[in-house]
Design an enzyme around this catalytic site. Structure first.
Site, PDB file in Angstrom:
ATOM      1  CG  ASP A 101      -7.866   4.366   3.341  1.00  0.00           C
ATOM      2  OD1 ASP A 101      -8.138   3.262   2.846  1.00  0.00           O
ATOM      3  OD2 ASP A 101      -8.017   4.627   4.553  1.00  0.00           O
TER       4      ASP A 101
ATOM      5  CG  ASP B 213      -6.810   3.114  -1.133  1.00  0.00           C
ATOM      6  OD1 ASP B 213      -6.495   2.014  -1.646  1.00  0.00           O
ATOM      7  OD2 ASP B 213      -6.742   3.317   0.088  1.00  0.00           O
ATOM      8  N   GLY B 214      -8.970   1.841  -3.108  1.00  0.00           N
ATOM      9  CA  GLY B 214     -10.195   1.070  -3.007  1.00  0.00           C
ATOM     10  C   GLY B 214     -10.315   0.499  -1.612  1.00  0.00           C
TER      11      GLY B 214
ATOM     12  CG  HIS C  60      -3.590   1.511   5.358  1.00  0.00           C
ATOM     13  ND1 HIS C  60      -4.739   2.258   5.489  1.00  0.00           N
ATOM     14  CD2 HIS C  60      -3.896   0.502   4.510  1.00  0.00           C
ATOM     15  CE1 HIS C  60      -5.697   1.716   4.757  1.00  0.00           C
ATOM     16  NE2 HIS C  60      -5.211   0.657   4.154  1.00  0.00           N
TER      17      HIS C  60
ATOM     18  CD  GLU D 173      -6.779  -0.513  -4.284  1.00  0.00           C
ATOM     19  OE1 GLU D 173      -6.421   0.533  -4.865  1.00  0.00           O
ATOM     20  OE2 GLU D 173      -6.576  -0.721  -3.077  1.00  0.00           O
TER      21      GLU D 173
ATOM     22  CG  ASP E 246      -3.048   1.430  -1.591  1.00  0.00           C
ATOM     23  OD1 ASP E 246      -3.792   0.975  -2.492  1.00  0.00           O
ATOM     24  OD2 ASP E 246      -3.468   1.763  -0.475  1.00  0.00           O
TER      25      ASP E 246
END
Length: 149
Positions: free
Chosen positions: A135, A9-10, A125, A47, A69
């Site tokens: 995350d 994740d970023g 999320h 990302e 994501d």
């Protein structure tokens, strides 16, 4: 081949702004957390960096289940990149591909490291434990970047 599960994740505080990237790697009972950040970046760059750093951490060819994501990264590497390369790293609109140096690095890792990668998009999320962990790692990278001033 060794089987590895990766979540990436970023995160970015402002876009552009300070950002972080995170990756959680799991192979059997072994786990590894990676994270970092940059002071002036974008969410898309973070990302991409998360995926690059995760794949670069693998020491030998692996069968990888990579969960992310970011549709930008997933579609970029599985659908768009062949045409970008055919057009000399230009989009269909004949514009230069953004983040081209990161796309080139990711392409090297995907096509040259011998990994067999299955790309899995997950909704961010939404309670997916691996995505939530990635995350949290990405968010740890933001203050790390800010500390580099």
């Amino acid at each position: 081949m060794t089987e590895v599960e990766i979540y990436t994740d970023g995160a970015c505080k402002g876009n552009p702004g300070p950002g972080g990237w995170g990756a959680w790697l799991r192979c059997g009972d072994h786990e590894r957390e990676l994270f970092g950040g940059e002071l002036e970046t974008t969410n898309n760059r973070m990302e991409l960096t998360a995926v690059i750093e995760a794949l670069a951490a693998l020491k030998r060819p692996c069968r990888v289940a990579l969960h992310l994501d970011s549709e930008y990264v997933r579609k970029g590497i599985t659908e768009w990149i062949a045409q970008w390369k055919a057009r000399g790293w230009r989009t269909a609109a004949k514009q230069p591909v953004k983040n081209v140096e990161l796309w080139r690095r990711l392409d090297e890792l995907v096509s040259g490291a011998g990994h067999r990668i299955a790309w899995h998009w997950v909704k961010g999320h939404s309670g997916d434990p691996g995505n939530e962990r990635a995350d949290a790692l990405a968010n740890r990278g933001v203050p790390q970047a800010r500390g580099r001033r």
